[in-house]
Design a protein around this motif. Structure first.
Motif, PDB file in Angstrom:
ATOM      1  N   PHE A   1       0.826  -1.171   0.293  1.00 34.03           N
ATOM      2  CA  PHE A   1       0.183   0.144  -0.339  1.00 34.03           C
ATOM      3  C   PHE A   1       1.165   1.038  -0.568  1.00 34.03           C
ATOM      4  O   PHE A   1       1.404   1.313   1.036  1.00 34.03           O
ATOM      5  CB  PHE A   1      -1.233   0.141   1.471  1.00 34.03           C
ATOM      6  CG  PHE A   1      -1.870  -1.420   0.801  1.00 34.03           C
ATOM      7  CD1 PHE A   1      -3.340  -0.923   0.676  1.00 34.03           C
ATOM      8  CD2 PHE A   1      -1.612  -2.502   1.940  1.00 34.03           C
ATOM      9  CE1 PHE A   1      -3.767  -2.600   0.206  1.00 34.03           C
ATOM     10  CE2 PHE A   1      -2.170  -3.371   1.626  1.00 34.03           C
ATOM     11  CZ  PHE A   1      -3.354  -3.611   1.292  1.00 34.03           C
ATOM     12  N   GLN A   2       1.042   1.836  -0.966  1.00 32.69           N
ATOM     13  CA  GLN A   2       2.083   2.829  -1.279  1.00 32.69           C
ATOM     14  C   GLN A   2       1.604   4.213  -1.328  1.00 32.69           C
ATOM     15  O   GLN A   2       0.579   4.561  -2.000  1.00 32.69           O
ATOM     16  CB  GLN A   2       2.784   2.919  -2.978  1.00 32.69           C
ATOM     17  CG  GLN A   2       3.990   3.332  -3.147  1.00 32.69           C
ATOM     18  CD  GLN A   2       3.436   4.101  -4.481  1.00 32.69           C
ATOM     19  OE1 GLN A   2       3.216   2.619  -5.150  1.00 32.69           O
ATOM     20  NE2 GLN A   2       3.463   5.608  -5.052  1.00 32.69           N
ATOM     21  N   PRO A   3       2.413   5.344  -0.453  1.00 33.38           N
ATOM     22  CA  PRO A   3       1.805   6.343  -0.637  1.00 33.38           C
ATOM     23  C   PRO A   3       2.031   7.127  -1.527  1.00 33.38           C
ATOM     24  O   PRO A   3       3.230   7.169  -1.914  1.00 33.38           O
ATOM     25  CB  PRO A   3       2.289   7.430   0.774  1.00 33.38           C
ATOM     26  CG  PRO A   3       3.798   6.222   1.132  1.00 33.38           C
ATOM     27  CD  PRO A   3       3.076   4.754   0.989  1.00 33.38           C
ATOM     28  N   ALA A   4       1.525   8.089  -1.500  1.00 33.31           N
ATOM     29  CA  ALA A   4       2.241   9.708  -2.549  1.00 33.31           C
ATOM     30  C   ALA A   4       2.304   9.309  -3.854  1.00 33.31           C
ATOM     31  O   ALA A   4       2.930   9.582  -4.765  1.00 33.31           O
ATOM     32  CB  ALA A   4       3.939  10.533  -1.779  1.00 33.31           C
ATOM     33  N   GLU A   5       1.447   8.700  -4.790  1.00 35.23           N
ATOM     34  CA  GLU A   5       1.928   8.606  -6.037  1.00 35.23           C
ATOM     35  C   GLU A   5       1.743   9.737  -6.455  1.00 35.23           C
ATOM     36  O   GLU A   5       2.255   9.793  -7.509  1.00 35.23           O
ATOM     37  CB  GLU A   5       0.398   7.252  -6.838  1.00 35.23           C
ATOM     38  CG  GLU A   5       0.862   7.053  -8.058  1.00 35.23           C
ATOM     39  CD  GLU A   5       0.747   7.606  -9.211  1.00 35.23           C
ATOM     40  OE1 GLU A   5       0.912   7.784 -10.126  1.00 35.23           O
ATOM     41  OE2 GLU A   5      -0.458   8.200  -8.773  1.00 35.23           O
ATOM     42  N   GLU A   6       0.990  10.799  -6.496  1.00 40.88           N
ATOM     43  CA  GLU A   6       0.885  11.433  -7.483  1.00 40.88           C
ATOM     44  C   GLU A   6       1.556  13.115  -6.626  1.00 40.88           C
ATOM     45  O   GLU A   6       1.851  13.993  -7.814  1.00 40.88           O
ATOM     46  CB  GLU A   6      -0.898  12.370  -7.083  1.00 40.88           C
ATOM     47  CG  GLU A   6      -1.752  11.618  -6.977  1.00 40.88           C
ATOM     48  CD  GLU A   6      -2.149  11.207  -8.876  1.00 40.88           C
ATOM     49  OE1 GLU A   6      -1.377  12.010  -9.292  1.00 40.88           O
ATOM     50  OE2 GLU A   6      -3.106  10.639  -8.675  1.00 40.88           O
ATOM     51  N   VAL A   7       2.777  12.406  -6.468  1.00 36.49           N
ATOM     52  CA  VAL A   7       4.271  13.504  -5.618  1.00 36.49           C
ATOM     53  C   VAL A   7       5.101  13.296  -6.732  1.00 36.49           C
ATOM     54  O   VAL A   7       5.768  11.963  -6.497  1.00 36.49           O
ATOM     55  CB  VAL A   7       4.078  13.160  -4.053  1.00 36.49           C
ATOM     56  CG1 VAL A   7       5.168  14.648  -4.258  1.00 36.49           C
ATOM     57  CG2 VAL A   7       2.812  13.791  -3.772  1.00 36.49           C
ATOM     58  N   LEU A   8       5.874  13.745  -7.689  1.00 31.66           N
ATOM     59  CA  LEU A   8       6.827  13.432  -8.085  1.00 31.66           C
ATOM     60  C   LEU A   8       8.249  13.652  -7.357  1.00 31.66           C
ATOM     61  O   LEU A   8       8.155  14.596  -6.821  1.00 31.66           O
ATOM     62  CB  LEU A   8       6.853  15.064  -9.080  1.00 31.66           C
ATOM     63  CG  LEU A   8       5.837  14.544 -10.393  1.00 31.66           C
ATOM     64  CD1 LEU A   8       6.239  15.840 -11.744  1.00 31.66           C
ATOM     65  CD2 LEU A   8       6.133  13.310 -11.514  1.00 31.66           C
ATOM     66  N   PRO A   9       8.681  12.719  -8.247  1.00 31.76           N
ATOM     67  CA  PRO A   9       8.475  11.543  -8.900  1.00 31.76           C
ATOM     68  C   PRO A   9       8.219  10.510  -8.223  1.00 31.76           C
ATOM     69  O   PRO A   9       8.455   9.186  -9.847  1.00 31.76           O
ATOM     70  CB  PRO A   9       9.980  10.755  -9.105  1.00 31.76           C
ATOM     71  CG  PRO A   9      10.740  11.462  -7.918  1.00 31.76           C
ATOM     72  CD  PRO A   9       9.684  12.386  -6.653  1.00 31.76           C
ATOM     73  N   GLY A  10       7.627  10.481  -7.255  1.00 35.92           N
ATOM     74  CA  GLY A  10       6.549   9.319  -7.025  1.00 35.92           C
ATOM     75  C   GLY A  10       6.632   8.002  -5.818  1.00 35.92           C
ATOM     76  O   GLY A  10       7.957   8.046  -5.475  1.00 35.92           O
ATOM     77  N   GLY A  11       5.700   8.534  -4.930  1.00 39.32           N
ATOM     78  CA  GLY A  11       6.081   7.524  -3.896  1.00 39.32           C
ATOM     79  C   GLY A  11       6.487   6.248  -3.805  1.00 39.32           C
ATOM     80  O   GLY A  11       7.189   5.181  -2.609  1.00 39.32           O
TER      81      GLY A  11
END
Length: 406
Positions: free
Chosen positions: A147-157
């Motif tokens: 369950f990964q955080p911060a997919e929308e934050v470059l360069p990605g969680g």
């Protein structure tokens, strides 16, 4: 399990169908996430809810070193067969939810407008089903939930998750992404590139400035900025193989404050997208050179901030076939359609720099609905039947997976 693999996927009878009770629980869980969206690296409530439910199922989830997100192993590792990982992204977007539904976001200017609440719920559901199968001795080998955080934050969680060790012992990885162009009950598959690379580009131009009556005595920064905006994409189109699909698109240009003053400073920002890995790897040098060349023609000093985002998701053909076999076993071959390569970016691609994997498009459109819908919109919603489909896809893939031994 060897007997299962000896038959055709459409003749396999697999355990692990959802009960009516679990189906209702998962829909309620998704709606709760939808009402309480959290931005990247701030997903504390979401992480706590997932941890509590997995622990209630007798599992031992571990919160990632970043403080949000978690991993959870199911089954016993034999030391010979690398695990299959199933990944979900858990963050939301900074946009308002404009739907009129009972589970509308309760957080101002925050919404699960990309379907991450659905991704999260399907992986949770698969974990609960697989845990029960493991207790019955029906899970052939260990599976890891991510369950990964911060997919929308470059360069990605994904990069932080990988650094924290989520791929240790993993041999393959799978995921889904909601697709509002595909009916619920179906998935879209594509071997090879299924998303685009996406980077961020920021450019500043500087010059002495002056009076608009005498542009020949100074650097006309407005014209320079306009030429960079128009000529850089055109120049790149002649320096890169067209099949790479390298494209610069501007989203912002700022210069000047008065109609009769040539400014001393101008700014442009936009995105760089690319369809293949070789083109993406060459893009920074090519873009830098094109900007500097055009700026120099107009005697402007250029500064380029090229922010690496994500490479394209390139689906491994073998893992893509695993997803095809899994969906065929559950719902038949007619529940699968070919999908086109998207120009959107997805940080699932970072995992594929380390292990083979594949992402499927999870249909979320209400069958028969002809309304044109898209992701990252405040009115985005799904047919919740897609949750059950995603759970079935993941559980079948885990049961059919016969990845390489060490």
């Amino acid at each position: 399990m060897n007997q299962l693999k000896s038959r055709e996927p459409d003749s396999v009878v697999l355990p692990g169908k959802l009960s009516t009770t679990l189906r209702a629980e998962l829909i309620a869980f998704r709606r709760d996430l939808h009402m309480h969206p959290e931005l990247g690296n701030q997903e504390f409530r979401t992480t706590a809810a997932l941890k509590a439910r997995l622990e209630a199922a007798g599992l031992a989830p571990k919160v990632l070193a970043t403080g949000t997100g978690l991993l959870c192993d199911i089954g016993t590792r034999d030391g010979l067969r690398p695990m299959l990982a199933i990944r979900a992204d858990i963050d939301a977007l900074p946009i308002p939810d404009v739907k009129t539904v009972s589970y509308r976001s309760t957080v101002p200017n925050r919404a699960h407008a990309c379907g991450h609440d659905v991704h999260t719920t399907t992986v949770l559901g698969a974990g609960l089903v697989l845990a029960e199968l493991d207790r019955q001795g029906l899970l052939p080998h260990a599976v890891r939930l991510i369950f990964q955080p911060a997919e929308e934050v470059l360069p990605g969680g994904a990069t932080d998750a990988i650094e924290s060790g989520v791929l240790d012992g993993v041999g393959r990885i799978i995921a889904v992404h909601c697709d509002p162009k595909v009916d619920a009950g179906r998935i879209g598959l594509r071997p090879g590139p299924i998303t685009s690379a996406c980077d961020r580009l920021e450019v500043t131009l500087d010059g002495p400035g002056g009076h608009t009556a005498r542009p020949h005595l100074t650097t006309d920064l407005v014209t320079a900025a306009a030429r960079v905006a128009v000529d850089v994409p055109a120049l790149l189109a002649r320096r890169v193989d067209a099949r790479s699909g390298l494209a610069v698109t501007w989203g912002r240009i700022e210069a000047g404050h008065a109609c009769n003053v040539i400014p001393q400073h101008a700014e442009l920002s936009g995105t760089v997208r690319c369809l293949d890995l070789p083109g993406w790897r060459d893009a920074p040098d090519l873009v830098h050179a094109a900007i500097d060349e055009i700026a120099a023609l107009h005697h402007a000093k250029s500064t380029v901030n090229y922010v690496r985002g994500v490479p394209p998701v390139v689906n491994d053909p073998v893992v893509t076939e695993l997803l095809r076999d899994a969906m065929t076993a559950r719902r038949g071959p007619y529940a699968i359609e070919d999908t086109e390569q998207s120009l959107g970016g997805e940080d699932f691609s970072w995992y594929l720099e380390h292990v083979p994997g594949a992402m499927a498009r999870l249909g979320v459109r209400v069958p028969g609905d002809t309304t044109r819908r898209d992701l990252h919109c405040g009115d985005f919603d799904v047919d919740e039947h897609a949750i059950e489909v995603g759970v079935e896809l993941f559980t079948a893939a885990a049961l059919l997976d016969a990845g390489p031994t060490r």
